[in-house]
Design an enzyme around this catalytic site. Structure first.
Site, PDB file in Angstrom:
ATOM      1  N   ASP A 118       0.769  -1.233   0.000  1.00 19.13           N
ATOM      2  CA  ASP A 118       0.000   0.000   0.000  1.00 19.13           C
ATOM      3  C   ASP A 118       0.798   1.281   0.000  1.00 19.13           C
ATOM      4  OD1 ASP A 118      -2.765  -0.602  -0.120  1.00 19.13           O
ATOM      5  OD2 ASP A 118      -2.472  -1.728   1.735  1.00 19.13           O
ATOM      6  N   LYS A 122      -2.023   7.948   4.193  1.00 24.02           N
ATOM      7  CA  LYS A 122      -2.827   8.962   4.887  1.00 24.02           C
ATOM      8  C   LYS A 122      -4.232   8.439   5.173  1.00 24.02           C
ATOM      9  CE  LYS A 122      -0.531  12.897   2.867  1.00 24.02           C
ATOM     10  NZ  LYS A 122      -0.552  13.767   1.713  1.00 24.02           N
ATOM     11  N   ASP A 154       6.466  -2.951   5.493  1.00 21.34           N
ATOM     12  CA  ASP A 154       7.357  -2.236   6.419  1.00 21.34           C
ATOM     13  C   ASP A 154       6.615  -1.132   7.176  1.00 21.34           C
ATOM     14  OD1 ASP A 154       7.095  -1.081   3.848  1.00 21.34           O
ATOM     15  OD2 ASP A 154       8.788   0.240   4.220  1.00 21.34           O
TER      16      ASP A 154
HETATM   17  C1  LIG Z   1       4.912  -0.947  -3.069  1.00 20.31           C
HETATM   18  S1  LIG Z   1       4.546  -1.926  -4.462  1.00 20.31           S
HETATM   19  C2  LIG Z   1       5.192  -3.512  -3.969  1.00 20.31           C
HETATM   20  C3  LIG Z   1       5.377  -4.414  -5.136  1.00 20.31           C
HETATM   21  C4  LIG Z   1       5.865  -5.828  -4.811  1.00 20.31           C
HETATM   22  N1  LIG Z   1       4.819  -6.609  -4.188  1.00 20.31           N
HETATM   23  C5  LIG Z   1       7.099  -5.799  -3.953  1.00 20.31           C
HETATM   24  O1  LIG Z   1       6.992  -6.196  -2.769  1.00 20.31           O
HETATM   25  O2  LIG Z   1       8.164  -5.375  -4.458  1.00 20.31           O
HETATM   26  C6  LIG Z   1       2.769  -2.184  -4.354  1.00 20.31           C
HETATM   27  C7  LIG Z   1       2.187  -2.652  -5.668  1.00 20.31           C
HETATM   28  O3  LIG Z   1       0.794  -2.897  -5.487  1.00 20.31           O
HETATM   29  C8  LIG Z   1       0.106  -2.371  -6.615  1.00 20.31           C
HETATM   30  N2  LIG Z   1      -1.285  -2.085  -6.238  1.00 20.31           N
HETATM   31  C9  LIG Z   1      -1.713  -1.120  -5.397  1.00 20.31           C
HETATM   32  N3  LIG Z   1      -3.052  -1.111  -5.341  1.00 20.31           N
HETATM   33  C10 LIG Z   1      -3.481  -2.101  -6.165  1.00 20.31           C
HETATM   34  C11 LIG Z   1      -4.768  -2.578  -6.531  1.00 20.31           C
HETATM   35  N4  LIG Z   1      -5.891  -2.015  -6.055  1.00 20.31           N
HETATM   36  N5  LIG Z   1      -4.856  -3.623  -7.372  1.00 20.31           N
HETATM   37  C12 LIG Z   1      -3.726  -4.199  -7.887  1.00 20.31           C
HETATM   38  N6  LIG Z   1      -2.482  -3.767  -7.590  1.00 20.31           N
HETATM   39  C13 LIG Z   1      -2.357  -2.729  -6.741  1.00 20.31           C
HETATM   40  C14 LIG Z   1       0.906  -1.120  -6.952  1.00 20.31           C
HETATM   41  O4  LIG Z   1       0.660  -0.632  -8.262  1.00 20.31           O
HETATM   42  C15 LIG Z   1       2.330  -1.609  -6.743  1.00 20.31           C
HETATM   43  O5  LIG Z   1       2.852  -2.188  -7.909  1.00 20.31           O
END
Ligand SMILES: C[S@@+](CC[C@H](N)C(=O)[O-])C[C@H]1O[C@@H](n2cnc3c(N)ncnc32)[C@H](O)[C@@H]1O
Length: 210
Positions: A118, A122, A154
Site C-alpha cells: 500500500d 494517509k 514495512d
Molecule cells: C509498493 S509496491 C510492492 C510491489 C511488490 N509486491 C514488492 O513487494 O516489491 C505495491 C504494488 O501494489 C500495486 N497495487 C496497489 N493497489 C493495487 C490494486 N488495487 N490492485 C492491484 N495492484 C495494486 C501497486 O501498483 C504496486 O505495484
C-alpha cells in the site's frame, strides 16, 4: 531492455480503474492448469513470481497488478523466458479480484502473497488501500483448505490493519513466522532490508471452508 516507466501510484478509485476485469481462464493461460497456484497481489514488475517459478517450477503463478504497463512488460519477460506457468493480469484488486478469479476451480489456489502493498498511508486515502474486507473474503473463499496467505509490509500501522482483517476470519489460523518463508524476496523487501528497516509479517493457514 530498458525498464518501462510508470507512475509511482495510480488512484484505484479513478474512473479508468473502475472498469471491471474479465474472469481469468486458467486453461488458456497455463500449460498445466491443474497445478497448485500461487496468487501474488500487487505484483508490480513481477520479478517475485518469475524467480519463484525457477525455485518451485511445479507451481503456476499469477501476478495481479493495477499498473497496466508493468503487467504487459512482465508478460513479455515471462514469454521471453518460455515460462508457461507464469502469467500476469491487469486488475484493480480492491474492486475486481472476485470477478477476476471466480472461474478458478476450487482446490487450485494454494498460496496468496501480499507484499508491501500500500502506498496509501494517509487516513483520508484509506479507501484506496488494496487490502480491504471484501478482498480478504474473496481470497479466503477461493483459497484451498490447507492453503497459505503470506502478508508483509514495512509500515507498522498498515501491517496491523491488514493482519486484523485476516485474523477475524474464523476459517484461518495464524502461524507464527520470524522470517520470510519463501525462497525469493521482492524488490521492495530487498530495498527495505538494505535500509535495515523492520518488516512486519504474518502467515495464515486455511483450516476449514467455514
Ligand atoms: C509498493 S509496491 C510492492 C510491489 C511488490 N509486491 C514488492 O513487494 O516489491 C505495491 C504494488 O501494489 C500495486 N497495487 C496497489 N493497489 C493495487 C490494486 N488495487 N490492485 C492491484 N495492484 C495494486 C501497486 O501498483 C504496486 O505495484
Amino acid at each position: 531492455m530498458p525498464r518501462v516507466r510508470v507512475h509511482q501510484h495510480v488512484n484505484p478509485l479513478a474512473p479508468y480503474y473502475r472498469q471491471s476485469s474479465e474472469p481469468i481462464d486458467i486453461e488458456s493461460v497455463f500449460a498445466e492448469p491443474d497445478r497448485p497456484l500461487l496468487l501474488d497481489l500487487g505484483s508490480a514488475r513481477g520479478r517475485f513470481i518469475l524467480r519463484m517459478a525457477e525455485a518451485e517450477p511445479k507451481w503456476n503463478y499469477l501476478g495481479v497488478e493495477i499498473r497496466r504497463p508493468l503487467v504487459d512488460e512482465a508478460n513479455r519477460i515471462a514469454l521471453g523466458e518460455n515460462l508457461t506457468n507464469v502469467h500476469y493480469e491487469f486488475c484493480n484488486a480492491m474492486l475486481w479480484l472476485e470477478q477476476l478469479i471466480k472461474h478458478i476451480p476450487d482446490g487450485i489456489l494454494q498460496a496468496v502473497t501480499i507484499q508491501f502493498p500500500d502506498p496509501w498511508f494517509k487516513k483520508k486515502h484509506a479507501k484506496r488501500r488494496m487490502v480491504n474486507a471484501e478482498l480478504v473474503q474473496t481470497v479466503v473463499d477461493k483459497l484451498a483448505i490447507g492453503g497459505r496467505i503470506f502478508v508483509q509490509t514495512d509500515i507498522e500501522f498498515l501491517a496491523e490493519e491488514m493482519f486484523e482483517l485476516f485474523r477475524v476470519d474464523k476459517r484461518l489460523k495464524e502461524i507464527a513466522i520470524a522470517t520470510n518463508p519463501f525462497p525469493v524476496k521482492t524488490e521492495r523487501e530487498k530495498a527495505v532490508e538494505d535500509k535495515e528497516l523492520p518488516v512486519y509479517r504474518a502467515m495464515f493457514n486455511k483450516r476449514s471452508q467455514g
